[in-house]
Design a protein around this motif. Sequence first.
Motif, PDB file in Angstrom:
ATOM      1  N   SER A  82       5.246  11.623   2.149  1.00 29.19           N
ATOM      2  CA  SER A  82       5.738  10.254   2.114  1.00 29.19           C
ATOM      3  C   SER A  82       4.659   9.245   2.495  1.00 29.19           C
ATOM      4  O   SER A  82       3.909   9.440   3.456  1.00 29.19           O
ATOM      5  CB  SER A  82       6.927  10.101   3.065  1.00 29.19           C
ATOM      6  OG  SER A  82       7.313   8.745   3.175  1.00 29.19           O
ATOM      7  N   ALA A  83       4.600   8.163   1.725  1.00 28.39           N
ATOM      8  CA  ALA A  83       3.699   7.055   2.052  1.00 28.39           C
ATOM      9  C   ALA A  83       4.341   6.090   3.033  1.00 28.39           C
ATOM     10  O   ALA A  83       3.700   5.146   3.493  1.00 28.39           O
ATOM     11  CB  ALA A  83       3.297   6.308   0.783  1.00 28.39           C
ATOM     12  N   GLY A  84       5.632   6.285   3.337  1.00 32.31           N
ATOM     13  CA  GLY A  84       6.329   5.425   4.276  1.00 32.31           C
ATOM     14  C   GLY A  84       6.780   4.116   3.652  1.00 32.31           C
ATOM     15  O   GLY A  84       6.809   3.962   2.428  1.00 32.31           O
ATOM     16  N   VAL A  85       7.140   3.180   4.501  1.00 34.26           N
ATOM     17  CA  VAL A  85       7.593   1.864   4.047  1.00 34.26           C
ATOM     18  C   VAL A  85       6.812   0.795   4.792  1.00 34.26           C
ATOM     19  O   VAL A  85       6.217   1.049   5.841  1.00 34.26           O
ATOM     20  CB  VAL A  85       9.111   1.664   4.285  1.00 34.26           C
ATOM     21  CG1 VAL A  85       9.921   2.677   3.492  1.00 34.26           C
ATOM     22  CG2 VAL A  85       9.451   1.748   5.762  1.00 34.26           C
ATOM     23  N   GLU A  86       6.801  -0.401   4.221  1.00 29.76           N
ATOM     24  CA  GLU A  86       6.138  -1.543   4.839  1.00 29.76           C
ATOM     25  C   GLU A  86       7.147  -2.680   5.014  1.00 29.76           C
ATOM     26  O   GLU A  86       7.933  -2.954   4.101  1.00 29.76           O
ATOM     27  CB  GLU A  86       4.977  -2.041   3.971  1.00 29.76           C
ATOM     28  CG  GLU A  86       3.806  -1.095   3.907  1.00 29.76           C
ATOM     29  CD  GLU A  86       2.671  -1.616   3.043  1.00 29.76           C
ATOM     30  OE1 GLU A  86       1.542  -1.127   3.194  1.00 29.76           O
ATOM     31  OE2 GLU A  86       2.920  -2.525   2.210  1.00 29.76           O
ATOM     32  N   LEU A  87       7.109  -3.310   6.153  1.00 29.98           N
ATOM     33  CA  LEU A  87       7.920  -4.498   6.411  1.00 29.98           C
ATOM     34  C   LEU A  87       7.064  -5.734   6.189  1.00 29.98           C
ATOM     35  O   LEU A  87       5.879  -5.752   6.519  1.00 29.98           O
ATOM     36  CB  LEU A  87       8.453  -4.490   7.837  1.00 29.98           C
ATOM     37  CG  LEU A  87       9.411  -3.347   8.207  1.00 29.98           C
ATOM     38  CD1 LEU A  87       9.788  -3.442   9.674  1.00 29.98           C
ATOM     39  CD2 LEU A  87      10.659  -3.384   7.336  1.00 29.98           C
ATOM     40  N   SER A  88       7.680  -6.771   5.638  1.00 29.91           N
ATOM     41  CA  SER A  88       6.965  -8.028   5.373  1.00 29.91           C
ATOM     42  C   SER A  88       7.791  -9.192   5.894  1.00 29.91           C
ATOM     43  O   SER A  88       9.018  -9.217   5.729  1.00 29.91           O
ATOM     44  CB  SER A  88       6.731  -8.222   3.868  1.00 29.91           C
ATOM     45  OG  SER A  88       5.982  -7.161   3.324  1.00 29.91           O
TER      46      SER A  88
ATOM     47  N   THR B 296       0.817  -1.219   0.000  1.00 28.89           N
ATOM     48  CA  THR B 296       0.000   0.000   0.000  1.00 28.89           C
ATOM     49  C   THR B 296       0.850   1.268   0.000  1.00 28.89           C
ATOM     50  O   THR B 296       0.317   2.360   0.200  1.00 28.89           O
ATOM     51  CB  THR B 296      -0.948   0.030   1.215  1.00 28.89           C
ATOM     52  OG1 THR B 296      -0.176   0.067   2.419  1.00 28.89           O
ATOM     53  CG2 THR B 296      -1.871  -1.179   1.218  1.00 28.89           C
ATOM     54  N   VAL B 297       2.164   1.150  -0.238  1.00 25.79           N
ATOM     55  CA  VAL B 297       3.042   2.327  -0.187  1.00 25.79           C
ATOM     56  C   VAL B 297       3.750   2.592  -1.509  1.00 25.79           C
ATOM     57  O   VAL B 297       4.606   3.473  -1.592  1.00 25.79           O
ATOM     58  CB  VAL B 297       4.079   2.189   0.953  1.00 25.79           C
ATOM     59  CG1 VAL B 297       3.380   2.160   2.307  1.00 25.79           C
ATOM     60  CG2 VAL B 297       4.958   0.957   0.770  1.00 25.79           C
TER      61      VAL B 297
END
Length: 216
Positions: free
Chosen positions: A169-175, A17-18
């Motif tokens: 910024s949409a930021g970051v996602e961790l997976s 989503t980023v």
Amino acid sequence: MAQVTHLSVARRLDRCTVLGPGARAVIWVQGCPLRCRGCVAAETLPFEGGTSSTVDELADWLVGLPDIEGVTLSGGEPFSQAAALAALLDAVRERRPDFGAMAYSGFRYEALLRGAPDRRELLRRLDLLVDGPYVASKRHGLRWRGSANQRVIALTGRYAHVADEPDTSAGVELSVEADGSLTWAGVPPTPGFREGLEERLAERGFALRTEARREA
């Protein structure tokens, strides 16, 4: 346009989503002719490596993903594999005509318009393009991109509304992957993000898997 049946893929992600509007799948291709200083995804630059995936396999994967509205193509440089990506979007839209498509490119939109036929064909199939090289001196916490010279260009009416939304910024996602490894996706809003994250994880006994991430 010549029929191309395979892509060299650095990484793919079921849901993100980023890196574009809504919930999207992401495909990072392997290989980039550009060498932007400070690229956070240096492992995707060589054309050697990656996983050879067929257009049909990737199309089946995308069509089978629930609750996503489209795909974001990143890398690496997607327009270095333009013919195969155009074929992929065609194959997906045969079954999901409403499937959205966004791509990143280190090349300017105007250069792509003057480029080879396969690059123009991929452009024709995109709804949204983030163009231009990453320039570290112009780094800025903007939405979906890493430096202020880069543009978000709506190529169809599908995502025209993004121009009216906040450009932050949409930021970051961790997976956490199936094998237990940790990866991340997104455009880091601050310099040195990757190095700092890897250092903090190492202090706690974790290793970040070296895969394709996108600086911008």
